[in-house]
Structure formats: structure tokens, C-alpha cells
Design a protein around this motif. Sequence first.
Motif, mmCIF file in Angstrom:
data_model
loop_
_atom_site.group_PDB
_atom_site.id
_atom_site.type_symbol
_atom_site.label_atom_id
_atom_site.label_comp_id
_atom_site.label_asym_id
_atom_site.label_seq_id
_atom_site.Cartn_x
_atom_site.Cartn_y
_atom_site.Cartn_z
ATOM 1 N N LEU A 296 2.994 -3.339 -5.292
ATOM 2 C CA LEU A 296 4.480 -2.911 -4.468
ATOM 3 C C LEU A 296 5.924 -2.820 -5.235
ATOM 4 C CD1 LEU A 296 4.750 -0.705 -2.211
ATOM 5 C CD2 LEU A 296 5.215 -2.265 -0.897
ATOM 6 N N GLU A 297 5.659 -4.086 -5.863
ATOM 7 C CA GLU A 297 6.751 -4.485 -5.243
ATOM 8 C C GLU A 297 6.912 -4.510 -7.404
ATOM 9 O OE1 GLU A 297 4.530 -6.683 -4.318
ATOM 10 O OE2 GLU A 297 5.431 -7.205 -2.612
ATOM 11 N N ASP A 298 6.457 -3.567 -8.342
ATOM 12 C CA ASP A 298 6.174 -3.425 -9.393
ATOM 13 C C ASP A 298 6.830 -2.406 -10.220
ATOM 14 O OD1 ASP A 298 5.550 -6.359 -10.131
ATOM 15 O OD2 ASP A 298 3.664 -5.978 -9.949
ATOM 16 N N LEU A 299 6.492 -1.391 -9.007
ATOM 17 C CA LEU A 299 6.204 -0.302 -8.447
ATOM 18 C C LEU A 299 8.506 0.254 -8.633
ATOM 19 C CD1 LEU A 299 4.050 1.667 -6.324
ATOM 20 C CD2 LEU A 299 3.962 1.763 -8.592
ATOM 21 N N PRO A 300 8.436 1.431 -9.638
ATOM 22 C CA PRO A 300 10.678 1.847 -9.340
ATOM 23 C C PRO A 300 10.947 1.819 -7.302
ATOM 24 C CG PRO A 300 9.528 2.710 -10.185
ATOM 25 C CD PRO A 300 8.393 2.541 -9.893
ATOM 26 N N LYS A 301 11.820 1.364 -8.056
ATOM 27 C CA LYS A 301 12.888 1.461 -5.853
ATOM 28 C C LYS A 301 13.418 2.736 -5.966
ATOM 29 C CE LYS A 301 11.666 -2.728 -5.550
ATOM 30 N NZ LYS A 301 11.517 -3.516 -6.677
ATOM 31 N N VAL A 302 12.636 3.071 -4.624
ATOM 32 C CA VAL A 302 13.143 4.312 -4.485
ATOM 33 C C VAL A 302 15.174 4.016 -3.114
ATOM 34 C CG1 VAL A 302 13.396 6.049 -2.695
ATOM 35 C CG2 VAL A 302 10.849 5.471 -3.780
ATOM 36 N N THR A 303 15.729 4.893 -4.321
ATOM 37 C CA THR A 303 17.204 4.612 -4.264
ATOM 38 C C THR A 303 17.580 6.154 -3.168
ATOM 39 O OG1 THR A 303 17.806 5.466 -6.346
ATOM 40 C CG2 THR A 303 17.144 3.169 -5.385
ATOM 41 N N ILE A 304 18.742 5.996 -2.355
ATOM 42 C CA ILE A 304 19.117 6.567 -1.576
ATOM 43 C C ILE A 304 20.555 7.414 -2.132
ATOM 44 C CG2 ILE A 304 20.498 8.065 0.266
ATOM 45 C CD1 ILE A 304 18.453 6.074 1.962
ATOM 46 N N ALA B 116 1.910 -5.707 6.816
ATOM 47 C CA ALA B 116 1.678 -7.092 6.813
ATOM 48 C C ALA B 116 2.075 -7.061 8.373
ATOM 49 C CB ALA B 116 3.519 -7.321 6.770
ATOM 50 N N GLU B 117 1.397 -8.627 8.533
ATOM 51 C CA GLU B 117 1.147 -9.205 9.911
ATOM 52 C C GLU B 117 2.252 -8.908 11.435
ATOM 53 O OE1 GLU B 117 -1.506 -12.714 10.625
ATOM 54 O OE2 GLU B 117 -3.093 -11.639 9.092
ATOM 55 N N VAL B 118 3.203 -9.265 10.301
ATOM 56 C CA VAL B 118 4.645 -9.986 11.771
ATOM 57 C C VAL B 118 5.788 -9.380 10.704
ATOM 58 C CG1 VAL B 118 5.630 -11.486 12.805
ATOM 59 C CG2 VAL B 118 3.159 -11.796 12.654
ATOM 60 N N ARG B 119 6.114 -7.644 11.190
ATOM 61 C CA ARG B 119 7.558 -7.143 10.889
ATOM 62 C C ARG B 119 7.503 -6.508 11.714
ATOM 63 N NH1 ARG B 119 6.894 -3.102 6.485
ATOM 64 N NH2 ARG B 119 3.921 -2.978 6.843
ATOM 65 N N ILE B 120 8.945 -6.114 12.063
ATOM 66 C CA ILE B 120 9.198 -4.312 13.177
ATOM 67 C C ILE B 120 8.840 -3.263 11.791
ATOM 68 C CG2 ILE B 120 10.573 -3.376 14.437
ATOM 69 C CD1 ILE B 120 11.750 -6.384 15.226
ATOM 70 N N LYS B 121 8.489 -2.240 12.638
ATOM 71 C CA LYS B 121 8.257 -1.423 11.257
ATOM 72 C C LYS B 121 9.440 -0.124 12.977
ATOM 73 C CE LYS B 121 4.121 -1.284 11.040
ATOM 74 N NZ LYS B 121 2.361 -1.280 10.573
ATOM 75 N N LEU B 122 9.538 0.445 10.782
ATOM 76 C CA LEU B 122 10.201 2.132 11.974
ATOM 77 C C LEU B 122 8.927 2.769 11.391
ATOM 78 C CD1 LEU B 122 12.811 3.136 12.904
ATOM 79 C CD2 LEU B 122 13.887 3.271 11.411
ATOM 80 N N TYR C 292 11.352 -1.431 3.175
ATOM 81 C CA TYR C 292 10.330 -2.721 3.348
ATOM 82 C C TYR C 292 11.243 -3.165 2.956
ATOM 83 C CZ TYR C 292 7.623 -6.664 3.767
ATOM 84 O OH TYR C 292 6.735 -8.058 3.921
ATOM 85 N N ASN C 293 11.646 -4.033 3.591
ATOM 86 C CA ASN C 293 12.997 -5.632 3.414
ATOM 87 C C ASN C 293 14.370 -4.854 2.871
ATOM 88 O OD1 ASN C 293 11.538 -7.897 4.495
ATOM 89 N ND2 ASN C 293 11.183 -8.361 1.947
ATOM 90 N N GLU C 294 14.625 -3.647 3.188
ATOM 91 C CA GLU C 294 15.736 -3.416 2.745
ATOM 92 C C GLU C 294 15.199 -2.329 1.276
ATOM 93 O OE1 GLU C 294 19.164 -4.629 3.000
ATOM 94 O OE2 GLU C 294 19.262 -5.332 5.213
#
Length: 233
Positions: A170-178, A216-222, A153-155
Motif C-alpha cells: 500500500l505504501e508504495d502505491l501513488p498517494k491520492v491527493t486532494i 489494522a487492529e487498533v485504529r479509528i476508521k471513517l 489512513y494516517n492522513e
Amino acid sequence: MSGGMVKQTIQIYARVKPLGRRQQAGIYSVGEDEKSASNLEILVPRDLAEGFVNNKRESYRFKFQKIFDQEAKQEAVFESIAKPVAECALAGYNGTIFAYGQTGSGKTFTITGGAERYSDRGIIPRTLSYIFQQLEKDSSNVYTTHVSYLEIYNECGYDLLDPRHEASRLEDLPKVTIMEDPDQNIHLKNLSLLQASNEEEALNLLFLGDTNRMIAEVRIKLTGINFTLDHLS
């Protein structure tokens, strides 16, 4: 698994969503060409307002591996799209399925399914069921299966099976990095890998991830599923 990697072109399928109660019927037709590819033609009539010249294109044609019409059942979608990918995963090759479309186009129904009827279950629960059925038939190997659930979400990547979800935003959790190692293997840092010994445990993890998924109400999801299977001889 020994031997060269199986490389296959991306297979693209289209599914036409049934009309909602207040939706106006679209004009489209489905056909096949000489190479057994499916054609979807969509007609968008011009607005012929008086005194206004409109040269806008009316006909749009797209080619797909196969097109599922409005009456297509979940079982047919699984058999055509997901079962071959699951079979490749069982043979030792990674596979990926994802659904792409705007909000409300039916991605979640196709991938996860609907809650009203058992027959409405989607690609992921059907694939989990199929994989565990096949593993039970194989007495020559011992298998371990693990489940991860990642949201992008949001890259940024977020682990939807992180046990701290209930206590943290969600924003406080560790980010998953590639990350990529020298052998070009992809690693997802901070993404939990939870063992599932049977179909019920895997489905419980799917339900937990869905519960944690941010809406989220308005977003394109994959939305998608990636299969990786390890087996011990």
C-alpha cells in the motif's frame, strides 16, 4: 442540473449495536422531544467503593435525528438514511454518508453489511441496487456510472481499486491527493474512476476494494460513501 445548490444541514443518526456474547448490557433509554428529535440517555453508574467519594456524572444525554435501537434492521437504516441521499444524487446533487465510531462499533456492518444473510447487506450495496433500478426506469436520459474506492489512513489517501495492489505494498502505491481548481471544485489526483454499467459490475468493484482494504487492529476508521452521478441528455 440547473438551479441553485441544495444546502442541507448535516443529519446525525445513532445506531445501538446489539450485545456480543460476553458483553455486559449497558443502561440506556430512547425518547423523543417536542421537535421530533430522538434523545439517547446513557447511564454510567458510579463506582461506590467504600471510603471513596465519587462525584462523577452518571447521566449522559444526546440528541439525534433518529436513533436505531439494537433490533433495527438493515432495510430500515437504508430507508431512513441512504434512500433520501440517493434520491438527491439522482436529482443531480452530490451526497455523502459516513459512519463514525471506534473499532468494533459496527461501522462496516452498517455501511457494507454482513456476509451471512442477504438481508444483512448494508447501505452501499442497497444504494447501488436502488440507483441502478431508478436509472433503468428513466428512458429519457443516457447515464454513465463510475465507482471509486478511497481509503484515508494516517492522513494519506490510497486508491483501493489501483490494479497494482496485488504486486505492491500500500505504501508504495501513488498517494491520492486532494486538489482544488479556481472554481472551487475538488479533484482527487491519482484516484481511478472505473465505469460500472450495472449493479453486478459495481458490486464486483466494491468487493475488489474491500479485498484491497488494509486492516489494522487498533485504529479509528471513517468509512463512507460519496455519490456523484453524471447524466447525458
